[in-house]
Design a protein around this motif. Structure first.
Motif, PDB file in Angstrom:
ATOM      1  N   UNK A  28      61.217  67.989  16.206  1.00 52.39           N
ATOM      2  CA  UNK A  28      61.942  69.012  16.958  1.00 52.39           C
ATOM      3  C   UNK A  28      61.380  70.393  16.635  1.00 52.39           C
ATOM      4  N   UNK A  29      61.091  70.646  15.362  1.00 49.80           N
ATOM      5  CA  UNK A  29      60.510  71.932  14.972  1.00 49.80           C
ATOM      6  C   UNK A  29      59.152  72.135  15.649  1.00 49.80           C
ATOM      7  N   UNK A  30      58.349  71.066  15.710  1.00 44.10           N
ATOM      8  CA  UNK A  30      57.047  71.129  16.385  1.00 44.10           C
ATOM      9  C   UNK A  30      57.232  71.441  17.873  1.00 44.10           C
ATOM     10  N   UNK A  31      58.196  70.757  18.502  1.00 42.36           N
ATOM     11  CA  UNK A  31      58.436  70.964  19.925  1.00 42.36           C
ATOM     12  C   UNK A  31      58.897  72.384  20.217  1.00 42.36           C
ATOM     13  N   UNK A  32      59.707  72.947  19.334  1.00 38.16           N
ATOM     14  CA  UNK A  32      60.187  74.317  19.535  1.00 38.16           C
ATOM     15  C   UNK A  32      59.064  75.330  19.338  1.00 38.16           C
ATOM     16  N   UNK A  33      58.154  75.021  18.413  1.00 38.56           N
ATOM     17  CA  UNK A  33      57.037  75.925  18.156  1.00 38.56           C
ATOM     18  C   UNK A  33      55.936  75.800  19.212  1.00 38.56           C
ATOM     19  N   UNK A  34      55.953  74.660  19.933  1.00 39.77           N
ATOM     20  CA  UNK A  34      54.933  74.394  20.962  1.00 39.77           C
ATOM     21  C   UNK A  34      55.627  73.931  22.238  1.00 39.77           C
ATOM     22  N   UNK A  60      69.221  68.686  20.742  1.00 42.27           N
ATOM     23  CA  UNK A  60      68.329  69.319  19.771  1.00 42.27           C
ATOM     24  C   UNK A  60      67.758  70.633  20.244  1.00 42.27           C
ATOM     25  N   UNK A  61      67.985  70.960  21.530  1.00 39.65           N
ATOM     26  CA  UNK A  61      67.539  72.236  22.117  1.00 39.65           C
ATOM     27  C   UNK A  61      66.018  72.421  22.006  1.00 39.65           C
ATOM     28  N   UNK A  62      65.263  71.438  22.498  1.00 43.67           N
ATOM     29  CA  UNK A  62      63.807  71.559  22.512  1.00 43.67           C
ATOM     30  C   UNK A  62      63.289  71.055  23.851  1.00 43.67           C
ATOM     31  N   UNK A  63      61.999  71.142  24.083  1.00 40.21           N
ATOM     32  CA  UNK A  63      61.410  70.685  25.346  1.00 40.21           C
ATOM     33  C   UNK A  63      60.307  69.675  25.064  1.00 40.21           C
ATOM     34  N   UNK A  64      59.964  68.904  26.079  1.00 41.44           N
ATOM     35  CA  UNK A  64      58.885  67.926  25.937  1.00 41.44           C
ATOM     36  C   UNK A  64      58.314  67.603  27.305  1.00 41.44           C
ATOM     37  N   UNK A  65      57.133  67.019  27.314  1.00 42.86           N
ATOM     38  CA  UNK A  65      56.497  66.560  28.545  1.00 42.86           C
ATOM     39  C   UNK A  65      56.694  65.049  28.647  1.00 42.86           C
ATOM     40  N   UNK A  66      57.368  64.613  29.704  1.00 47.40           N
ATOM     41  CA  UNK A  66      57.655  63.187  29.867  1.00 47.40           C
ATOM     42  C   UNK A  66      56.462  62.476  30.482  1.00 47.40           C
ATOM     43  N   UNK A  67      56.049  61.377  29.845  1.00 48.35           N
ATOM     44  CA  UNK A  67      54.955  60.549  30.355  1.00 48.35           C
ATOM     45  C   UNK A  67      55.538  59.184  30.709  1.00 48.35           C
ATOM     46  N   UNK A  68      55.894  58.954  31.986  1.00 49.77           N
ATOM     47  CA  UNK A  68      56.500  57.667  32.359  1.00 49.77           C
ATOM     48  C   UNK A  68      55.456  56.564  32.513  1.00 49.77           C
TER      49      UNK A  68
END
Length: 215
Positions: A28-34, A60-68
């Motif tokens: 989560x920390x990585x996702x928030x920083x990137x 968790x209040x973060x973002x991500x790129x979904x790869x389906x």
């Protein structure tokens, strides 16, 4: 009408071991920083694993790129190969992987740790209140005599508790539920509400939120 809930299940969150994070908190920390750079594979848009990770994202209040992906088979392979950073899938999709030592199991989506993975934390240990699981049950046509319902419930529960059955279910990431038809009747509407609420709170794209859920 309900007969019995037979099992519940949970998912595993795995990551490539060469990544700079070794836990859900660090992920989560990585996702928030990137922002938007964390890549996460699931078995398809709007499926159970996708919803489970969207739930974690919101809490968790973060973002991500979904790869389906079109299925589960390639997820662990591509996590190991580094084509995608993180994967979330059922334990049955992850555990049989011959090279499973080559990926890192960050957490499970059950609300607590489980006997199968005693050293693996529940994601809720990092994100309090988080839980994402599925369930399997048996239902009957309306009007089935009560005596038949009770007999079916008794036999299903007896079968689920047989050692050679329950051991295999646990290994597959399932937890046996041996309860009455009344338990299913009380529990089933609540679980349906949870699914509807999940679709609403995940704020998924229109193509996903258009999924119809009926009782």
């Amino acid at each position: 009408m309900p007969i019995a809930v037979s099992t519940t299940n949970y998912l595993g969150i795995v990551a490539n071991p060469d990544l700079p994070f070794k836990s859900v908190a660090e992920m989560i920390a990585y996702a928030k920083a990137n922002p938007g750079k964390l890549t996460v594979a699931t078995n398809g848009e709007g499926g159970f694993p996708h919803l489970a990770f969207e739930h974690l994202r919101l809490m968790g209040a973060f973002s991500f790129a979904h790869i389906p992906y079109k299925g589960s088979a390639a997820i662990a392979t591509d996590v190991i190969g580094g084509q995608v950073q993180v994967g979330i899938d059922g334990i049955t999709g992850l555990a049989p992987t011959s090279a499973r030592a080559a990926w890192r199991l960050l957490a499970i989506t059950n609300k607590t740790r489980v006997p199968l993975w005693p050293d693996t934390p529940a994601a809720a240990e990092t994100v309090p209140g988080y839980e994402s699981g599925g369930w399997f049950g048996y239902r009957r046509p309306a009007g089935t005599p009560r005596a038949i319902v009770l007999k079916l419930n008794e036999e299903i529960n007896r079968a689920m508790k047989l050692p050679d059955v329950s051991d295999k279910l646990v290994t597959a990431g399932l937890a046996v539920v041996a309860e009455s038809p009344e338990y299913f009747r009380r529990d089933h509407p609540q679980r349906l509400r949870q699914v509807r609420q999940a679709h609403a709170r995940h704020r998924l794209p229109a193509a996903v939120t258009g999924i119809a859920i009926s009782c």
